[in-house]
Every structure is written in structure tokens, then in C-alpha cells.
Design a protein around this motif. Structure first.
Motif, PDB file in Angstrom:
ATOM      1  N   ASP A  37       0.775  -1.243   0.000  1.00 11.44           N
ATOM      2  CA  ASP A  37       0.000   0.000   0.000  1.00 11.44           C
ATOM      3  C   ASP A  37       0.808   1.296   0.000  1.00 11.44           C
ATOM      4  OD1 ASP A  37      -2.311  -1.581   0.143  1.00 11.44           O
ATOM      5  OD2 ASP A  37      -2.181  -1.659   2.331  1.00 11.44           O
ATOM      6  N   GLU A  38       2.077   1.257   0.420  1.00 10.47           N
ATOM      7  CA  GLU A  38       2.806   2.505   0.591  1.00 10.47           C
ATOM      8  C   GLU A  38       4.122   2.596  -0.170  1.00 10.47           C
ATOM      9  OE1 GLU A  38       3.148   3.637   4.740  1.00 10.47           O
ATOM     10  OE2 GLU A  38       1.517   2.231   5.193  1.00 10.47           O
ATOM     11  N   TYR A  39       4.824   1.506  -0.357  1.00  8.60           N
ATOM     12  CA  TYR A  39       6.145   1.533  -0.965  1.00  8.60           C
ATOM     13  C   TYR A  39       6.065   2.013  -2.409  1.00  8.60           C
ATOM     14  CZ  TYR A  39      10.808   0.025  -2.338  1.00  8.60           C
ATOM     15  OH  TYR A  39      12.096  -0.005  -2.797  1.00  8.60           O
ATOM     16  N   ASP A  40       6.900   2.968  -2.754  1.00  7.84           N
ATOM     17  CA  ASP A  40       6.893   3.542  -4.095  1.00  7.84           C
ATOM     18  C   ASP A  40       8.051   2.940  -4.904  1.00  7.84           C
ATOM     19  OD1 ASP A  40       6.749   5.048  -6.388  1.00  7.84           O
ATOM     20  OD2 ASP A  40       6.894   6.989  -5.367  1.00  7.84           O
ATOM     21  N   TRP A  41       7.784   1.791  -5.512  1.00  8.27           N
ATOM     22  CA  TRP A  41       8.828   1.108  -6.269  1.00  8.27           C
ATOM     23  C   TRP A  41       9.306   1.959  -7.431  1.00  8.27           C
ATOM     24  CZ3 TRP A  41      12.810  -1.614  -6.861  1.00  8.27           C
ATOM     25  CH2 TRP A  41      13.216  -2.030  -8.121  1.00  8.27           C
ATOM     26  N   ARG A  42       8.415   2.658  -8.097  1.00  8.34           N
ATOM     27  CA  ARG A  42       8.808   3.462  -9.260  1.00  8.34           C
ATOM     28  C   ARG A  42       9.784   4.566  -8.865  1.00  8.34           C
ATOM     29  NH1 ARG A  42       8.373   0.164 -13.244  1.00  8.34           N
ATOM     30  NH2 ARG A  42       6.280  -0.625 -13.516  1.00  8.34           N
ATOM     31  N   ARG A  43       9.623   5.176  -7.690  1.00  7.02           N
ATOM     32  CA  ARG A  43      10.562   6.191  -7.219  1.00  7.02           C
ATOM     33  C   ARG A  43      11.939   5.577  -7.023  1.00  7.02           C
ATOM     34  NH1 ARG A  43      12.866   7.378  -2.661  1.00  7.02           N
ATOM     35  NH2 ARG A  43      11.616   5.927  -1.482  1.00  7.02           N
ATOM     36  N   CYS A  44      11.990   4.400  -6.411  1.00  6.04           N
ATOM     37  CA  CYS A  44      13.269   3.716  -6.193  1.00  6.04           C
ATOM     38  C   CYS A  44      13.873   3.253  -7.512  1.00  6.04           C
ATOM     39  CB  CYS A  44      13.078   2.544  -5.240  1.00  6.04           C
ATOM     40  SG  CYS A  44      12.622   3.077  -3.595  1.00  6.04           S
ATOM     41  N   GLU A  45      13.047   2.792  -8.417  1.00  8.81           N
ATOM     42  CA  GLU A  45      13.516   2.359  -9.731  1.00  8.81           C
ATOM     43  C   GLU A  45      14.168   3.531 -10.472  1.00  8.81           C
ATOM     44  OE1 GLU A  45      11.617  -0.157 -13.365  1.00  8.81           O
ATOM     45  OE2 GLU A  45      10.446   1.541 -12.646  1.00  8.81           O
ATOM     46  N   ALA A  47      15.553   6.205  -9.115  1.00  5.92           N
ATOM     47  CA  ALA A  47      16.821   6.519  -8.440  1.00  5.92           C
ATOM     48  C   ALA A  47      17.911   5.527  -8.840  1.00  5.92           C
ATOM     49  CB  ALA A  47      16.629   6.525  -6.927  1.00  5.92           C
ATOM     50  N   LEU A  48      17.586   4.247  -8.897  1.00  7.84           N
ATOM     51  CA  LEU A  48      18.568   3.238  -9.301  1.00  7.84           C
ATOM     52  C   LEU A  48      18.986   3.410 -10.756  1.00  7.84           C
ATOM     53  CD1 LEU A  48      17.101   0.065  -7.571  1.00  7.84           C
ATOM     54  CD2 LEU A  48      19.238   1.240  -6.995  1.00  7.84           C
ATOM     55  N   ASN A  49      18.031   3.735 -11.618  1.00  6.15           N
ATOM     56  CA  ASN A  49      18.344   3.917 -13.031  1.00  6.15           C
ATOM     57  C   ASN A  49      19.174   5.167 -13.287  1.00  6.15           C
ATOM     58  OD1 ASN A  49      17.172   1.560 -13.892  1.00  6.15           O
ATOM     59  ND2 ASN A  49      15.185   2.499 -14.256  1.00  6.15           N
ATOM     60  N   ALA A  50      19.198   6.108 -12.335  1.00  3.42           N
ATOM     61  CA  ALA A  50      20.009   7.316 -12.478  1.00  3.42           C
ATOM     62  C   ALA A  50      21.485   7.044 -12.205  1.00  3.42           C
ATOM     63  CB  ALA A  50      19.503   8.406 -11.536  1.00  3.42           C
ATOM     64  N   LEU A  51      21.794   5.915 -11.577  1.00  4.11           N
ATOM     65  CA  LEU A  51      23.177   5.550 -11.291  1.00  4.11           C
ATOM     66  C   LEU A  51      23.837   4.957 -12.525  1.00  4.11           C
ATOM     67  CD1 LEU A  51      22.670   3.812  -7.827  1.00  4.11           C
ATOM     68  CD2 LEU A  51      23.546   6.120  -8.248  1.00  4.11           C
TER      69      LEU A  51
END
Length: 72
Positions: A37-45, A47-51
């Protein structure tokens, strides 16, 4: 993933108050509820793709690596 977490089959509750029988059921259910219900996988994705992305060759297969060097 949302559907799978929503329909998880839970084991019987533990019979002790400590972690000797594994993760307490209520703690695991709370974690799964957060993921569902709360975890924002797309936000983390994002951030990871920016590396920077690198491929490292290891026998017998390759593996992807994301490295951040020289930063605190």
C-alpha cells in the motif's frame, strides 16, 4: 505484486513472544502491508536507473552492477 501480497497465505501465529520461531507474523504482515500500500517502487527504480550501470563478466555468466565511487 499488489495482487500477490493481497492474497498471501499466512502461517499460523508463533507460539512464543520472541523471534526463536522466525519473524513474528504480525511484523511480517505489517511489512507486506507497507509493500502493498505505501512503498513507491517506481521512485526507487528511477533513483537506481540514475546511477551508472556496468556489466561485469564472470564465468560462466555476466552480472549487472551499479557502482557509485568517490561519493559519501
Amino acid at each position: 505484486m499488489h495482487r500477490r501480497l493481497e492474497h498471501a497465505r499466512w502461517p499460523a501465529p508463533e507460539t512464543v513472544e520472541d523471534w526463536s520461531q522466525g519473524v513474528p507474523l504480525a511484523r511480517l504482515q505489517a511489512l507486506c502491508s507497507y509493500w502493498r500500500d505505501e512503498y513507491d517502487w517506481r521512485r526507487c527504480e528511477t533513483a537506481l536507473n540514475a546511477l551508472p550501470q556496468f556489466t561485469t563478466w564472470m564465468k560462466p555468466a555476466s552480472t549487472g552492477r551499479s557502482l557509485r565511487c568517490g561519493e559519501p
